[in-house]
Enzyme design. Structure first.
Site, short mmCIF file in Angstrom:
data_model
loop_
_atom_site.label_atom_id
_atom_site.label_comp_id
_atom_site.label_asym_id
_atom_site.label_seq_id
_atom_site.Cartn_x
_atom_site.Cartn_y
_atom_site.Cartn_z
N ASP A 16 24.19 6.78 22.14
CA ASP A 16 23.09 6.24 22.94
C ASP A 16 23.57 6.11 24.38
OD1 ASP A 16 20.51 3.88 22.25
OD2 ASP A 16 21.22 4.46 24.24
N ASP A 110 17.53 9.92 24.85
CA ASP A 110 18.91 9.51 25.14
C ASP A 110 19.69 9.08 23.91
OD1 ASP A 110 18.04 6.82 24.63
OD2 ASP A 110 19.50 6.10 26.10
N GLU A 111 19.20 9.41 22.73
CA GLU A 111 19.77 8.80 21.54
C GLU A 111 19.72 9.75 20.36
OE1 GLU A 111 17.40 5.39 20.65
OE2 GLU A 111 18.54 4.92 18.85
N1 DCP Z 1 12.55 3.25 27.93
C1 DCP Z 1 11.27 2.97 28.40
N2 DCP Z 1 10.59 1.88 27.95
C2 DCP Z 1 11.17 1.03 27.07
C3 DCP Z 1 12.47 1.30 26.58
C4 DCP Z 1 13.14 2.43 27.04
O1 DCP Z 1 10.73 3.74 29.20
N3 DCP Z 1 10.52 -0.07 26.66
C5 DCP Z 1 13.27 4.42 28.47
C6 DCP Z 1 14.17 4.02 29.61
C7 DCP Z 1 15.55 4.03 29.04
C8 DCP Z 1 15.45 5.07 27.96
O2 DCP Z 1 14.10 5.02 27.48
O3 DCP Z 1 16.52 4.34 30.01
C9 DCP Z 1 16.41 4.84 26.82
O4 DCP Z 1 16.14 3.63 26.18
P1 DCP Z 1 17.26 2.70 25.62
O5 DCP Z 1 16.62 1.70 24.74
O6 DCP Z 1 18.39 3.50 25.05
O7 DCP Z 1 17.80 1.89 26.90
P2 DCP Z 1 18.81 2.34 28.01
O8 DCP Z 1 19.44 3.64 27.72
O9 DCP Z 1 18.15 2.24 29.34
O10 DCP Z 1 19.90 1.18 27.97
P3 DCP Z 1 20.98 0.91 26.82
O11 DCP Z 1 20.82 1.95 25.76
O12 DCP Z 1 22.31 0.99 27.51
O13 DCP Z 1 20.70 -0.47 26.33
MG MG Z 2 20.20 4.06 25.84
#
Ligand code: DCP
Ligand code: MG
Length: 394
Positions: A16, A110-111
């Protein structure tokens, strides 16, 4: 315990990206490095998509209204998302994932889960692969990710959550139950708000409480789901890594107390259901490859009609047009049409299709609808047709 013993021989990675959208922006503009960067809707009703770890210290996070984020972090850098950049980065990281195994299940941009069981003989231990994978993502994309390593999906995903940011966290079979025990029940896969609330009525707040719960009291509140959930609580999970996608389909349906006999009433329901399901589809960054409608007429005869979307789509308008055509055609075939249930579901397009087709949709309009609906509930923005008929009871 269940009959079959768990398979401890698999090696699963859950990768992730860290603060994905924000990290891409910080990479592209070095002036932003080290600063609190918040990506999201910048308008009055905007919602935060993600925040850099610098911004999270101020209590800013995904799904929070941007206005609230600005109160908590007034000196932050607020940027609108640039989806095409994130999609490009996503394509690159998925290419790297496939250098470790063809068994890649993408969950979002991203995952992903990687089943690297068969790669061990060639590439070494799962920890070594996790290390190499992080290094390649860093070298080629200049981005950080976190990797969870375990013998199943549940624990690999838990590991990446615990290892964040920029870490690797392995969970061994014999520590699984202990690591899980301390977590709130809502952190367990498949436990949503409703299930959590039900479990809380019998004093289950942490996953550890669920591990110890008496089978009869669990069955009372959960029915047939009791045993599968107890196994998950213990860290037992035999789900395979499914190449291409996690959610096979996303849908919504409604049963009516009184049969619907008017076409425009049926279409109004269909529109509302499509709107709801399409928002979930987009929330998971998916596209629909197939639209299916489910139509049940009295006394209890269920028909389904489906149609492939070419190209795949996540637009409510486009998906509704297809669903509507399917329903209208069915309606015409019936001698005295009546409906006691209407459903719509979307078969999720594969990872590759999502990546290609994200370029083809208009994100601004979608995003606005989703933000408003997220804020005011899914009735916040509905098209006129959705308002015409009275809500049938579900
Ligand atoms: N995303 C979004 N709305 C949300 C959650 C996520 O648009 N409610 C988008 C923005 C994030 C991406 O999806 O950058 C990936 O989500 P993640 O939950 O993996 O969050 P991040 O990668 O930003 O942070 P991390 O995984 O480090 O907690
Ligand atoms: Mg993420």
């Amino acid at each position: 315990m269940s009959g079959s013993s768990p398979n401890l021989d698999r090696a699963i990675l859950h990768v992730d990206m860290d603060a994905f959208y924000a990290s891409v922006e910080q990479r592209d503009d070095p002036k932003l490095r080290g600063l609190p960067v918040i990506i999201g809707g910048t308008g009055r009703r905007g919602v935060v998509a993600t925040a850099s770890y610098e911004a999270r210290k101020f209590g800013v996070g995904s799904a929070m209204p941007t206005a609230q984020a600005k109160q908590r972090c007034p000196h932050g850098v607020y940027l609108a998302p640039r989806m095409s950049r994130y999609v490009e980065a996503s394509v690159q990281i998925f290419e790297i994932f496939r250098e470790f195994t063809p068994q890649v299940e993408g969950l979002s941009l991203d995952e992903a889960f990687l089943d690297v069981s068969a790669s061990r003989s060639l590439l070494g231990s799962p920890m070594k692969m996790a290390d190499a994978l992080k290094a390649r993502v860093r070298q080629r994309c200049d981005l950080a990710c976190t990797v969870g390593v375990a013998h199943n999906k549940l624990l690999a995903k838990l590991g990446s959550g615990l290892g964040k940011p920029d870490g690797i966290r392995q969970i061994q079979p014999d520590e699984a139950a202990t690591v899980l025990a301390g977590l709130p029940i809502g952190r367990l896969w498949t436990v949503g708000e409703q299930t959590a609330a039900r479990l809380q009525t019998i004093g289950i707040h942490r996953i550890g409480d669920l591990q110890q719960a008496r089978a009869d009291s669990l069955a009372r509140v959960l029915g047939r789901r009791a045993e599968p959930l107890r196994l998950l609580a213990l860290g037992l999970d035999e789900r395979p890594v499914v190449v291409g996608r996690a959610d096979k389909s996303i849908g919504a349906e409604e049963t009516f107390e009184q049969d619907i006999r008017q076409l425009d009433q049926a279409l109004a329901v269909l529109m509302r259901l499509t709107e709801r399901a399409a928002a979930r589809l987009r929330g998971a960054l998916h596209q629909a490859a197939v639209v299916q409608v489910k139509l049940r007429k009295p006394p209890f005869i269920t028909h389904t009609r489906q149609r492939r979307m070419q190209p795949p789509s996540a637009s409510t308008d486009v998906l509704y047009a297809s669903a509507r055509e399917l329903l209208e055609r069915w309606w015409q075939e019936q001698s005295s049409p009546a409906l006691r249930l209407v459903g719509v579901s979307f078969e999720v397009a594969s990872e590759e299709q999502i990546q290609q087709d994200l370029f083809a949709v208009a994100p601004a309009k979608r995003a606005l609808e989703d933000q408003i609906n997220a804020k005011f509930g899914s009735g916040g923005v509905v098209r006129a047709r959705g308002l015409r008929a009275k809500d049938p009871d579900t």
